[in-house]
Design a protein around this motif. Structure first.
Motif, PDB file in Angstrom:
ATOM      1  N   GLU A 195       0.889  -1.128  -0.063  1.00 17.11           N
ATOM      2  CA  GLU A 195       0.100  -0.039  -0.043  1.00 17.11           C
ATOM      3  C   GLU A 195       0.814   1.346  -0.035  1.00 17.11           C
ATOM      4  O   GLU A 195       1.902   1.103   0.968  1.00 17.11           O
ATOM      5  CB  GLU A 195      -0.792  -0.129   1.377  1.00 17.11           C
ATOM      6  CG  GLU A 195      -1.712   1.086   1.364  1.00 17.11           C
ATOM      7  CD  GLU A 195      -2.961   1.101   2.561  1.00 17.11           C
ATOM      8  OE1 GLU A 195      -3.066  -0.044   2.999  1.00 17.11           O
ATOM      9  OE2 GLU A 195      -3.401   2.170   3.125  1.00 17.11           O
ATOM     10  N   VAL A 196       0.775   2.263  -1.038  1.00 15.13           N
ATOM     11  CA  VAL A 196       1.467   3.238  -1.116  1.00 15.13           C
ATOM     12  C   VAL A 196       0.762   4.858  -0.911  1.00 15.13           C
ATOM     13  O   VAL A 196      -0.319   4.502  -1.347  1.00 15.13           O
ATOM     14  CB  VAL A 196       2.369   3.420  -2.377  1.00 15.13           C
ATOM     15  CG1 VAL A 196       3.272   2.027  -2.354  1.00 15.13           C
ATOM     16  CG2 VAL A 196       1.436   3.659  -3.527  1.00 15.13           C
ATOM     17  N   GLU A 197       1.187   5.453  -0.084  1.00  6.62           N
ATOM     18  CA  GLU A 197       0.670   6.756  -0.036  1.00  6.62           C
ATOM     19  C   GLU A 197       0.754   7.399  -1.374  1.00  6.62           C
ATOM     20  O   GLU A 197      -0.436   8.196  -1.686  1.00  6.62           O
ATOM     21  CB  GLU A 197       1.117   7.602   1.034  1.00  6.62           C
ATOM     22  CG  GLU A 197       0.666   7.394   2.410  1.00  6.62           C
ATOM     23  CD  GLU A 197       1.262   8.394   3.157  1.00  6.62           C
ATOM     24  OE1 GLU A 197       1.581   9.457   3.401  1.00  6.62           O
ATOM     25  OE2 GLU A 197       1.682   7.545   4.364  1.00  6.62           O
ATOM     26  N   GLU A 198       1.767   7.820  -2.055  1.00  5.73           N
ATOM     27  CA  GLU A 198       2.064   8.243  -3.136  1.00  5.73           C
ATOM     28  C   GLU A 198       2.582   7.461  -4.314  1.00  5.73           C
ATOM     29  O   GLU A 198       3.453   6.641  -4.018  1.00  5.73           O
ATOM     30  CB  GLU A 198       3.173   9.487  -2.890  1.00  5.73           C
ATOM     31  CG  GLU A 198       3.398  10.535  -4.167  1.00  5.73           C
ATOM     32  CD  GLU A 198       4.416  11.440  -3.825  1.00  5.73           C
ATOM     33  OE1 GLU A 198       4.717  12.032  -4.821  1.00  5.73           O
ATOM     34  OE2 GLU A 198       4.979  11.456  -2.694  1.00  5.73           O
ATOM     35  N   LEU A 199       1.660   7.278  -5.361  1.00  3.30           N
ATOM     36  CA  LEU A 199       2.034   6.538  -6.315  1.00  3.30           C
ATOM     37  C   LEU A 199       2.449   7.302  -7.556  1.00  3.30           C
ATOM     38  O   LEU A 199       1.782   8.137  -8.052  1.00  3.30           O
ATOM     39  CB  LEU A 199       0.892   5.609  -6.855  1.00  3.30           C
ATOM     40  CG  LEU A 199       0.787   4.755  -7.958  1.00  3.30           C
ATOM     41  CD1 LEU A 199       1.856   3.646  -7.651  1.00  3.30           C
ATOM     42  CD2 LEU A 199      -0.469   3.899  -8.179  1.00  3.30           C
ATOM     43  N   VAL A 200       3.812   7.103  -7.980  1.00  3.22           N
ATOM     44  CA  VAL A 200       4.425   7.588  -9.248  1.00  3.22           C
ATOM     45  C   VAL A 200       4.761   6.952 -10.305  1.00  3.22           C
ATOM     46  O   VAL A 200       4.853   5.448 -10.060  1.00  3.22           O
ATOM     47  CB  VAL A 200       5.502   8.462  -8.625  1.00  3.22           C
ATOM     48  CG1 VAL A 200       5.261   9.481  -7.381  1.00  3.22           C
ATOM     49  CG2 VAL A 200       6.685   7.396  -8.067  1.00  3.22           C
ATOM     50  N   GLU A 201       5.199   7.606 -11.373  1.00  8.47           N
ATOM     51  CA  GLU A 201       5.590   6.747 -12.755  1.00  8.47           C
ATOM     52  C   GLU A 201       6.967   5.985 -12.438  1.00  8.47           C
ATOM     53  O   GLU A 201       7.564   6.747 -11.642  1.00  8.47           O
ATOM     54  CB  GLU A 201       5.500   7.889 -13.947  1.00  8.47           C
ATOM     55  CG  GLU A 201       4.316   8.355 -14.150  1.00  8.47           C
ATOM     56  CD  GLU A 201       3.211   7.152 -14.621  1.00  8.47           C
ATOM     57  OE1 GLU A 201       3.381   6.189 -15.213  1.00  8.47           O
ATOM     58  OE2 GLU A 201       1.954   7.646 -14.181  1.00  8.47           O
ATOM     59  N   VAL A 202       7.227   5.117 -13.067  1.00  8.86           N
ATOM     60  CA  VAL A 202       8.360   4.517 -13.086  1.00  8.86           C
ATOM     61  C   VAL A 202       9.546   5.633 -13.691  1.00  8.86           C
ATOM     62  O   VAL A 202       9.424   6.282 -14.476  1.00  8.86           O
ATOM     63  CB  VAL A 202       8.463   3.074 -14.157  1.00  8.86           C
ATOM     64  CG1 VAL A 202       9.891   2.637 -14.008  1.00  8.86           C
ATOM     65  CG2 VAL A 202       7.694   2.068 -13.538  1.00  8.86           C
TER      66      VAL A 202
END
Lengths: 228, 220
Positions: A195-202
């Motif tokens: 579970e991630v708070e902030e999901l960013v691009e590779v």
């Protein structure tokens, strides 16, 4: 880089089968995957074995429950491995009533048992617990005149972990002391859900700053519930 | 002589045991008070078992960050130059001898240096948390405790009766009556805290206490 499936908390919880052994990261609910925990409570798989350093809080007087305490209150565990249950009165009640088996493991030994499980080791030797009840039933091995306990590895069917930031490949970065057990648990389960708070691009996370390598992560859930 | 429990005196005395640069782990409860009495000019580095070095004070109301908590799960702050690490690293630091002092609370402590502080069978089973690792790994183990249980019995014993947190690992016991060192299966009284006396301590403690010839009386 291969991206990992981004799933809902309910889909994540659905991957836990009755009777599974699960690891849940966090320390007194700090750094626990609260969104997924709520979904596991709703879908309510039972007969689980929990591996976690504590069961967060459950105070009978105030009725306040945090983190993993919600799953304990929902009676989803048949066995709990933990180092501390002192702030969860329901865990203690279930243990004393014989409803849930609780195996107390020294916190450092718990971390190393999980690390060993994830690192392909047959166990670890630790001086912690020598001459105490923790020694019972364990092999004592003397190295250079000092006694150590052989602590065996722990692994799980599913690990539920929480990171501050993750990219879509599953590279993770933690914040503050919320890293705690999440880092080792990411390595020690057949299925790892982050579970991630902030999901960013590779590519948006500097490779030098990655704490959990993407290869350990199978599924990603975007955090919705950030309180405990 | 009238006894009034005094946790602050315990904390004050322990705070004077450290040297500049020492890495210290303070347990939750009474040991946490030690942080309030570090003498001016001494900088210690507080380690928190859940994964930080450079533990700072609690944040102001409204500034709590639940990603930065102490070993009791309460929000704290990190000092400049501090850092975070995962639990396996944290306990590597602890077991690996990189922590100079650990200060822990007590249910019972005995003259062999045995400590019991995590379980009263059938009554209270909170678990050992990180205490067993801390006691077996830290360079110096300080047991911090009020001298007496609420019942009036001394917490310092000939033999612990409760399940042990660790065997023969305690170096010092600091109570609100005095400072003791565990040597050769005896408590050696090194300091008496005024207005108490060595005679009072010996009379009220169910353990073998050796009063050192250079035992000092200390005002706290």
């Amino acid at each position: 880089m291969i991206e990992k499936p981004i799933i809902t908390a309910a889909e994540a919880a659905g991957k836990i089968k009755e009777g599974d052994t699960i690891m849940i990261g966090g320390f007194m609910a700090s750094g626990s995957p609260h969104t997924v925990i709520q979904a596991v409570k709703e879908i309510a798989p039972k007969g689980l074995t929990l591996i976690s350093t504590d069961t967060a809080a459950h105070d009978f007087k105030s009725g306040r429950i945090t983190g993993i305490g919600h799953l304990v209150a929902n009676k989803q565990f048949k066995k709990i491995f933990a180092s501390h249950i002192g702030l969860n009165q329901e865990t203690q009640r279930q243990m004393n009533a014989g409803e849930t088996e609780v195996e107390l493991v020294p916190q450092g030994s718990l971390a190393e048992k999980i690390r060993a499980g994830g690192a392909g080791l047959g166990g670890i030797l630790t001086p912690t617990g020598v001459g105490t009840e923790v020694q019972e039933g364990k092999q004592v091995i003397t190295v250079d005149g000092k006694a150590y306990l052989l602590e065996l590895p722990l692994t799980a069917d599913v690990a539920l972990i929480k990171a501050k930031k993750g990219d879509k490949a599953g590279n993770l970065v933690y914040a503050g002391t919320a890293c705690n057990f999440n880092l080792v648990m990411a390595t020690a389960a057949k299925l790892v859900i982050a579970e991630v708070e902030e999901l960013v691009e590779v590519g948006e996370i500097d490779p030098n700053e990655v704490q959990t390598a993407s290869i350990f992560v199978d599924f990603i859930v975007k955090a919705e519930k950030l309180d405990m | 002589m009238e006894y009034v429990a005094n946790k602050d005196n315990i904390a004050k005395r322990i705070a004077r045991m450290f040297h500049n640069g020492d890495v210290v782990n303070l347990g939750i409860g009474l040991p946490t008070l030690v942080g309030n009495y570090i003498p001016e000019g001494v900088t210690i580095i507080l380690q928190s078992e859940n994964g930080m070095m450079g533990l700072g004070p609690a944040p102001e109301a409204g500034q709590e960050n639940y990603d930065i908590v102490n070993a009791g799960g309460a929000p704290v702050t990190v000092l400049t130059g501090g850092c975070f690490f995962d639990s396996a690293t944290s306990f590597g630091i602890i077991r690996g001898g990189h922590v100079d002092y650990t200060v822990l609370g007590v249910l019972e402590v005995d003259q062999q240096g045995n400590l019991a502080n995590y379980k009263v069978p059938g009554k209270m089973v909170p678990g050992m948390g990180g205490a067993m690792d801390l006691v077996s790994g830290a360079r110096v183990v300080i047991a911090a405790t009020l001298h007496f249980e609420p019942s009036g019995k001394s917490r310092m014993k000939r033999h612990c009766t409760l399940p042990l947190t660790a065997a023969r690992e305690v170096n010092y016991v600091v109570t609100d009556l005095g400072l003791f060192e565990v040597v050769g299966d005896r408590f050696h009284l090194r300091e008496v805290f005024a207005p108490f006396t060595a005679e009072f301590i010996k009379e009220k403690t169910d353990a073998d206490i050796v009063v050192d010839t250079d035992c000092r009386v200390i005002e706290l």
